[in-house]
Design a protein around this motif. Structure first.
Motif, mmCIF file in Angstrom:
data_model
loop_
_atom_site.group_PDB
_atom_site.id
_atom_site.type_symbol
_atom_site.label_atom_id
_atom_site.label_comp_id
_atom_site.label_asym_id
_atom_site.label_seq_id
_atom_site.Cartn_x
_atom_site.Cartn_y
_atom_site.Cartn_z
ATOM 1 N N TRP A 43 8.236 19.474 -15.572
ATOM 2 C CA TRP A 43 6.840 19.369 -15.144
ATOM 3 C C TRP A 43 5.876 19.365 -16.322
ATOM 4 N N CYS A 44 6.236 19.998 -17.416
ATOM 5 C CA CYS A 44 5.390 19.933 -18.618
ATOM 6 C C CYS A 44 5.266 18.487 -19.094
ATOM 7 N N VAL A 45 6.338 17.729 -18.937
ATOM 8 C CA VAL A 45 6.324 16.318 -19.328
ATOM 9 C C VAL A 45 5.658 15.456 -18.255
ATOM 10 N N GLY A 46 5.884 15.786 -16.985
ATOM 11 C CA GLY A 46 5.467 14.913 -15.887
ATOM 12 C C GLY A 46 4.094 15.142 -15.305
ATOM 13 N N THR A 47 3.439 16.283 -15.590
ATOM 14 C CA THR A 47 2.172 16.606 -14.932
ATOM 15 C C THR A 47 1.054 15.583 -15.182
ATOM 16 N N PRO A 48 0.842 15.061 -16.400
ATOM 17 C CA PRO A 48 -0.234 14.069 -16.580
ATOM 18 C C PRO A 48 -0.116 12.877 -15.629
ATOM 19 N N MET A 49 1.094 12.325 -15.504
ATOM 20 C CA MET A 49 1.268 11.191 -14.590
ATOM 21 C C MET A 49 1.237 11.635 -13.132
ATOM 22 N N ASP A 50 1.547 12.902 -12.878
ATOM 23 C CA ASP A 50 1.458 13.433 -11.518
ATOM 24 C C ASP A 50 0.009 13.443 -11.046
ATOM 25 N N VAL A 51 -0.901 13.813 -11.934
ATOM 26 C CA VAL A 51 -2.333 13.821 -11.605
ATOM 27 C C VAL A 51 -2.811 12.400 -11.300
ATOM 28 N N ILE A 52 -2.473 11.462 -12.170
ATOM 29 C CA ILE A 52 -2.913 10.070 -11.987
ATOM 30 C C ILE A 52 -2.292 9.476 -10.728
ATOM 31 N N LYS A 53 -1.030 9.761 -10.504
ATOM 32 C CA LYS A 53 -0.337 9.264 -9.316
ATOM 33 C C LYS A 53 -1.024 9.724 -8.039
ATOM 34 N N ALA A 54 -1.351 11.013 -7.960
ATOM 35 C CA ALA A 54 -1.982 11.569 -6.764
ATOM 36 C C ALA A 54 -3.363 10.959 -6.533
ATOM 37 N N ARG A 55 -4.118 10.743 -7.608
ATOM 38 C CA ARG A 55 -5.465 10.177 -7.469
ATOM 39 C C ARG A 55 -5.420 8.719 -7.017
ATOM 40 N N LEU A 56 -4.470 7.967 -7.521
ATOM 41 C CA LEU A 56 -4.324 6.574 -7.098
ATOM 42 C C LEU A 56 -3.890 6.492 -5.630
ATOM 43 N N GLN A 57 -3.000 7.402 -5.232
ATOM 44 C CA GLN A 57 -2.517 7.388 -3.853
ATOM 45 C C GLN A 57 -3.621 7.731 -2.854
ATOM 46 N N LEU A 58 -4.528 8.600 -3.271
ATOM 47 C CA LEU A 58 -5.603 9.037 -2.382
ATOM 48 C C LEU A 58 -6.807 8.098 -2.435
ATOM 49 N N ASP A 59 -6.869 7.258 -3.460
ATOM 50 C CA ASP A 59 -8.010 6.362 -3.637
ATOM 51 C C ASP A 59 -8.082 5.356 -2.485
ATOM 52 N N GLY B 233 0.809 -1.212 0.000
ATOM 53 C CA GLY B 233 0.000 0.000 0.000
ATOM 54 C C GLY B 233 0.840 1.258 0.000
ATOM 55 N N LEU B 234 2.065 1.161 0.526
ATOM 56 C CA LEU B 234 2.980 2.304 0.532
ATOM 57 C C LEU B 234 3.505 2.604 -0.864
ATOM 58 N N TYR B 235 3.316 1.633 -1.782
ATOM 59 C CA TYR B 235 3.771 1.826 -3.161
ATOM 60 C C TYR B 235 2.592 1.989 -4.122
ATOM 61 N N LYS B 236 1.466 2.372 -3.567
ATOM 62 C CA LYS B 236 0.290 2.656 -4.394
ATOM 63 C C LYS B 236 0.607 3.836 -5.305
ATOM 64 N N GLY B 237 0.373 3.682 -6.588
ATOM 65 C CA GLY B 237 0.685 4.750 -7.535
ATOM 66 C C GLY B 237 2.150 4.808 -7.929
ATOM 67 N N ALA B 238 2.944 3.805 -7.505
ATOM 68 C CA ALA B 238 4.382 3.825 -7.816
ATOM 69 C C ALA B 238 4.645 3.704 -9.314
ATOM 70 N N GLY B 239 3.776 2.959 -10.016
ATOM 71 C CA GLY B 239 3.940 2.850 -11.467
ATOM 72 C C GLY B 239 3.787 4.198 -12.150
ATOM 73 N N ALA B 240 2.750 4.931 -11.736
ATOM 74 C CA ALA B 240 2.539 6.273 -12.293
ATOM 75 C C ALA B 240 3.668 7.213 -11.879
ATOM 76 N N LEU B 241 4.188 7.026 -10.658
ATOM 77 C CA LEU B 241 5.305 7.851 -10.191
ATOM 78 C C LEU B 241 6.553 7.609 -11.035
ATOM 79 N N ALA B 242 6.807 6.340 -11.378
ATOM 80 C CA ALA B 242 7.954 6.022 -12.236
ATOM 81 C C ALA B 242 7.766 6.596 -13.642
ATOM 82 N N LEU B 243 6.527 6.507 -14.159
ATOM 83 C CA LEU B 243 6.240 7.070 -15.483
ATOM 84 C C LEU B 243 6.305 8.601 -15.473
ATOM 85 N N ARG B 244 6.114 9.190 -14.298
ATOM 86 C CA ARG B 244 6.284 10.644 -14.172
ATOM 87 C C ARG B 244 7.764 11.014 -14.067
ATOM 88 N N ASP B 245 8.477 10.360 -13.131
ATOM 89 C CA ASP B 245 9.833 10.794 -12.807
ATOM 90 C C ASP B 245 10.870 10.398 -13.848
#
Length: 292
Positions: free
Chosen positions: A217-233, A162-174
């Motif tokens: 951030w122009c490149v990373g923002t789409p995955m940043d949005v998805i990452k945050a939503r998955l983490q809060l879900d 659970g601590l790695y929820k959204g980690a895939g999106a985080l990797a695709l962002r970073d």
């Protein structure tokens, strides 16, 4: 191993967190909560209900872990770049190819996810833990009492994974964003320091650092949005079945523009933050080089 890059990256990352955290809190709340119509409304609501301290919710853990994450990022980047340069040119002092810079930045961005993911989910949940979560009972308390309590609560209720929820999106962002980040920084430094070998002037470092952060951030923002939503879900009701469903559902209900929610704020925050990160990084590197 270039140990100086690990040390300098650690100091620079911590300084960057301190500079940009308030705007990061606003950005996360806008991305994950539909009740905010814009930046100013979110800022006013936070000030009214939580005071200035509301902008610094959950900062303790990111301050520590971002320092470690930035150490991994800059250290991995510099050492992989050094190895690629030797493979390509057989000489450690040869100029770096742009592709090598891109690949080293990509590797550094992905490498730091192992360190950053648990801290990032704690940060997001504490940032979004607002008065409205308490319900109508004024005696109710927040679910998470602090960073450490949040960390252990997630691990207990959702498991270690659970601590790695959204980690895939985080990797695709970073990965892509830091590849862009380092590529832009090095390219701008080369453009503004034609014919110069070695260290760039401070004004070039500041401008290149700020601009590279905005481009990243122009490149990373789409995955940043998805990452945050998955983490809060799951804090409350569960909305998403996984990464693909989160992307599809977000776009279906809010339109494609949702993937760029918070982009303007990210760019505004990125310039001073990354200007500070690179200035601190270069300062520490130069001090360590002088001392050695």
């Amino acid at each position: 191993m270039h140990l100086a890059d690990f040390i300098a990256g650690s100091v620079g990352g911590a300084f960057g967190v301190a500079v940009g955290y308030p705007l990061d809190t606003v950005k996360v709340r806008i991305q994950t909560q539909t009740k905010f119509s814009g930046v100013l409304q979110c800022v006013r609501a936070t000030c009214r209900t939580e005071g200035v301290s509301g902008f610094y919710k959950g900062m303790a853990m990111p301050l520590t872990t971002v320092s470690i994450g930035s150490s991994v990022l800059f250290g991995t980047y510099r050492n992989i770049l050094h190895s690629l340069r030797q493979l390509r040119h057989k000489a450690p002092d040869s100029p770096s190819a742009k592709l090598d810079i891109f690949l080293a930045g990509l590797a550094g961005g992905v490498a730091q996810v192992l360190v950053m993911s648990p801290a990032d989910i704690v940060k997001v949940r504490l940032q979004c833990q607002m008065e409205s979560y308490q319900g109508s009972d004024p005696r109710a308390t927040f679910k998470y009492r602090g960073a450490v309590h949040c960390l252990f609560t997630i691990a207990r209720e959702e498991g270690i994974l659970g601590l790695y929820k959204g980690a895939g999106a985080l990797a695709l962002r970073d990965g892509p964003s830091f590849a862009t980040y380092f590529l832009v920084y090095n390219t701008v430094c080369d453009w503004l320091s034609p014919g110069k070998q070695g260290q760039a002037e401070w004004k070039v470092v500041l401008f290149a650092g700020g601009l590279s952060g905005m481009c990243g951030w122009c490149v990373g923002t789409p995955m940043d949005v998805i990452k945050a939503r998955l983490q809060l879900d799951g804090v409350g009701r569960r909305r998403y079945r996984g990464f693909v469903h989160c992307v599809a559902e977000s776009v279906r209900t809010e339109g494609p523009a949702v993937l760029f929610k918070g982009l303007g704020l990210n760019c505004v925050r990125a310039f001073p933050v990354n200007m500070s990160v690179f200035a601190t990084y270069e300062l520490v590197i130069r001090c360590l080089q002088t001392a050695s």
